[in-house]
Design an enzyme around this catalytic site. Structure first.
Site, PDB file in Angstrom:
ATOM      1  N   ASP A  52       0.848  -1.196   0.000  1.00 53.64           N
ATOM      2  CA  ASP A  52       0.000   0.000   0.000  1.00 53.64           C
ATOM      3  C   ASP A  52       0.885   1.249   0.000  1.00 53.64           C
ATOM      4  OD1 ASP A  52      -2.888   1.077   0.614  1.00 53.64           O
ATOM      5  OD2 ASP A  52      -1.526   2.211   1.911  1.00 53.64           O
ATOM      6  N   TYR A  57       3.136   9.820  -0.328  1.00 54.41           N
ATOM      7  CA  TYR A  57       4.164   9.206   0.529  1.00 54.41           C
ATOM      8  C   TYR A  57       5.574   9.417  -0.042  1.00 54.41           C
ATOM      9  CZ  TYR A  57       0.189   6.581   2.570  1.00 54.41           C
ATOM     10  OH  TYR A  57      -1.005   6.215   3.157  1.00 54.41           O
ATOM     11  N   LYS A  82      -2.580   5.962  -4.378  1.00 58.35           N
ATOM     12  CA  LYS A  82      -3.687   6.884  -4.084  1.00 58.35           C
ATOM     13  C   LYS A  82      -3.475   8.243  -4.737  1.00 58.35           C
ATOM     14  CE  LYS A  82      -3.687   4.665   0.453  1.00 58.35           C
ATOM     15  NZ  LYS A  82      -2.288   4.554   0.889  1.00 58.35           N
TER      16      LYS A  82
HETATM   17  N1  LIG Z   1      -5.447   6.281   3.544  1.00 53.16           N
HETATM   18  C1  LIG Z   1      -4.921   7.024   4.483  1.00 53.16           C
HETATM   19  O1  LIG Z   1      -5.256   8.201   4.654  1.00 53.16           O
HETATM   20  C2  LIG Z   1      -3.910   6.406   5.395  1.00 53.16           C
HETATM   21  C3  LIG Z   1      -3.571   7.048   6.602  1.00 53.16           C
HETATM   22  C4  LIG Z   1      -2.658   6.423   7.443  1.00 53.16           C
HETATM   23  C5  LIG Z   1      -2.111   5.207   7.067  1.00 53.16           C
HETATM   24  N2  LIG Z   1      -2.433   4.610   5.876  1.00 53.16           N
HETATM   25  C6  LIG Z   1      -1.836   3.324   5.423  1.00 53.16           C
HETATM   26  O2  LIG Z   1      -1.861   2.392   6.492  1.00 53.16           O
HETATM   27  C7  LIG Z   1      -0.532   2.026   6.827  1.00 53.16           C
HETATM   28  C8  LIG Z   1      -0.404   1.723   8.304  1.00 53.16           C
HETATM   29  O3  LIG Z   1      -0.709   2.836   9.098  1.00 53.16           O
HETATM   30  P1  LIG Z   1       0.388   3.661   9.927  1.00 53.16           P
HETATM   31  O4  LIG Z   1       1.635   3.688   9.140  1.00 53.16           O
HETATM   32  O5  LIG Z   1      -0.249   4.932  10.324  1.00 53.16           O
HETATM   33  O6  LIG Z   1       0.599   2.868  11.263  1.00 53.16           O
HETATM   34  P2  LIG Z   1       0.596   1.389  11.878  1.00 53.16           P
HETATM   35  O7  LIG Z   1       0.876   0.373  10.855  1.00 53.16           O
HETATM   36  O8  LIG Z   1      -0.618   1.285  12.696  1.00 53.16           O
HETATM   37  O9  LIG Z   1       1.820   1.529  12.880  1.00 53.16           O
HETATM   38  C9  LIG Z   1       3.109   1.796  12.432  1.00 53.16           C
HETATM   39  C10 LIG Z   1       3.983   2.054  13.661  1.00 53.16           C
HETATM   40  O10 LIG Z   1       4.065   0.847  14.435  1.00 53.16           O
HETATM   41  C11 LIG Z   1       5.420   0.451  14.535  1.00 53.16           C
HETATM   42  N3  LIG Z   1       5.437  -1.030  14.461  1.00 53.16           N
HETATM   43  C12 LIG Z   1       5.208  -1.798  13.378  1.00 53.16           C
HETATM   44  N4  LIG Z   1       5.258  -3.102  13.695  1.00 53.16           N
HETATM   45  C13 LIG Z   1       5.555  -3.169  15.016  1.00 53.16           C
HETATM   46  C14 LIG Z   1       5.768  -4.242  15.902  1.00 53.16           C
HETATM   47  N5  LIG Z   1       5.676  -5.508  15.490  1.00 53.16           N
HETATM   48  N6  LIG Z   1       6.060  -3.957  17.203  1.00 53.16           N
HETATM   49  C15 LIG Z   1       6.140  -2.662  17.615  1.00 53.16           C
HETATM   50  N7  LIG Z   1       5.964  -1.596  16.812  1.00 53.16           N
HETATM   51  C16 LIG Z   1       5.660  -1.842  15.520  1.00 53.16           C
HETATM   52  C17 LIG Z   1       6.131   1.099  13.361  1.00 53.16           C
HETATM   53  O11 LIG Z   1       7.495   1.288  13.658  1.00 53.16           O
HETATM   54  P3  LIG Z   1       8.698   0.987  12.602  1.00 53.16           P
HETATM   55  O12 LIG Z   1       8.213   1.319  11.234  1.00 53.16           O
HETATM   56  O13 LIG Z   1       9.762   1.891  13.076  1.00 53.16           O
HETATM   57  O14 LIG Z   1       9.039  -0.458  12.740  1.00 53.16           O
HETATM   58  C18 LIG Z   1       5.391   2.419  13.277  1.00 53.16           C
HETATM   59  O15 LIG Z   1       5.858   3.327  14.243  1.00 53.16           O
HETATM   60  C19 LIG Z   1       0.290   3.229   6.358  1.00 53.16           C
HETATM   61  O16 LIG Z   1       1.672   2.959   6.304  1.00 53.16           O
HETATM   62  C20 LIG Z   1      -0.369   3.509   5.043  1.00 53.16           C
HETATM   63  O17 LIG Z   1       0.053   2.578   4.048  1.00 53.16           O
HETATM   64  C21 LIG Z   1      -3.336   5.206   5.051  1.00 53.16           C
END
Ligand SMILES: NC(=O)c1ccc[n+]([C@@H]2O[C@H](COP(=O)([O-])OP(=O)(O)OC[C@H]3O[C@@H](n4cnc5c(N)ncnc54)[C@H](OP(=O)(O)O)[C@@H]3O)[C@@H](O)[C@H]2O)c1
Length: 294
Positions: A52, A57, A82
């Site tokens: 994704d 990004y 997106k």
């Molecule tokens: N459509 C939209 O508007 C929108 C908005 C937000 C997000 N998204 C999509 O959804 C994805 C996920 O959301 P997100 O990036 O906000 O957050 P998330 O996946 O909920 O959390 C990511 C955070 O958790 C940490 N993490 C990952 N695996 C872990 C584990 N096993 N143990 C401990 N910490 C862990 C990561 O650290 P490290 O990376 O340092 O390991 C990072 O700080 C995004 O990357 C994006 O592709 C879309």
């Protein structure tokens, strides 16, 4: 007792028959240097088949490079990107730019990133264009069937979806709505609404995003300890059990590898997570100011 963990290969069928791998790698905030390239490379080596990304990004080139080098047959991969808010009046040009960076002929899913059409010259919403007009441009591309295999939206509420579905000239229902959801933001009304319309819910920020309170939440931690798994695996498994697509992001090799390994939660643990916000309150991490323009 240790839970039985295995690499999750579940696929969810979109209403057009295309299949989407239920676990996808998130890449938001994986921008600098070659961070996204390395993350995607690690993910593809370790069982992920769904990536994704988004134009905003600023990592589509890195994602494309990792995909090209992996040598995985294109039809085994699912790539989402997106459309950014400032590009709502030039959908095809923005898509072409993304495809070029991704080194792809098509994306499996193209999303309107936010239901907000911003004039890049004034940084304010257009007065003569909104997301319905943008959706019609996506519909056209989808019907051609060349550059996008599925289209959807992101950050759409029920109200905005209703406006879209009831608009003149709209005859393709979004196949997907990508929104924030995790045990502290279960979005029950939206969840039921999307099910009733056959729109697949993609869970973003499924771990609670950066500095997530979920990793320290006593209920999540207890369930993880009891099953001898990581808290993140509890959260990804919960999203899978809810029948949503789930997009955990990590740039850390060991986490990328472990986040796709899921297990079946007991009925009690699943329920405890469903009701987590009753006890700890609702937490929304992603609410940028431009989303409140209207
Ligand atoms: N459509 C939209 O508007 C929108 C908005 C937000 C997000 N998204 C999509 O959804 C994805 C996920 O959301 P997100 O990036 O906000 O957050 P998330 O996946 O909920 O959390 C990511 C955070 O958790 C940490 N993490 C990952 N695996 C872990 C584990 N096993 N143990 C401990 N910490 C862990 C990561 O650290 P490290 O990376 O340092 O390991 C990072 O700080 C995004 O990357 C994006 O592709 C879309």
């Amino acid at each position: 007792m240790s839970a039985q963990l295995s690499i999750n290969t579940k696929k969810i069928t979109l209403y057009n028959g295309n299949k989407i791998p239920a676990v996808g790698l998130g890449t938001w905030q994986a921008t600098e240097d070659d961070v996204a390239y390395k993350s995607v490379r690690t993910a593809l080596k370790n069982g992920y088949r769904h990536i994704d990304t988004a134009a905003i990004y600023k990592n589509e080139e890195q994602v494309g490079k990792a995909i090209a080098e992996a040598g995985i047959p294109r039809n085994e991969l699912f790539v989402t990107t997106k459309l950014w808010n400032a590009d709502h009046k030039k959908v095809e040009a923005a898509l072409d730019e993304s495809l070029k960076k991704l080194q792809l002929d098509y994306v499996d899913l193209y999303l309107i990133h936010w239901p907000v059409s911003i004039n890049p010259e004034t940084n304010k919403p257009y007065t003569d264009h909104d997301f319905v007009d943008t959706w019609k441009a996506l519909q056209k591309l989808y019907k051609k069937g060349e550059k996008v295999k599925a289209i959807g939206v992101s950050n759409f509420t029920i109200k905005k979806l209703e406006k879209l579905l009831n608009a003149d000239g709209v005859d393709v229902v979004p196949l997907v709505n990508q929104v924030e959801t995790h045990p502290l933001l279960t979005q029950p009304e939206l969840y039921d609404y999307l099910k009733s319309k056959n729109i697949v819910l993609e869970a973003y920020s499924p771990l609670g995003s950066t500095d997530s309170p979920l990793f320290k939440n006593e209920v999540v931690v207890d369930i993880a300890k009891k099953n001898k798994v990581e808290p993140a695996q509890v959260l990804v498994s919960w999203a899978i059990q809810r029948d949503t697509v789930v997009l955990p992001k990590s740039v850390t090799e060991s986490r990328i590898i472990s986040n796709i390994k899921t297990f079946t939660l007991s009925k009690e643990d699943f329920e405890a997570l469903n009701n987590l916000s009753d006890k700890f309150g609702v937490v929304r991490t992603c609410n940028p100011p431009f989303n409140n323009f209207d």
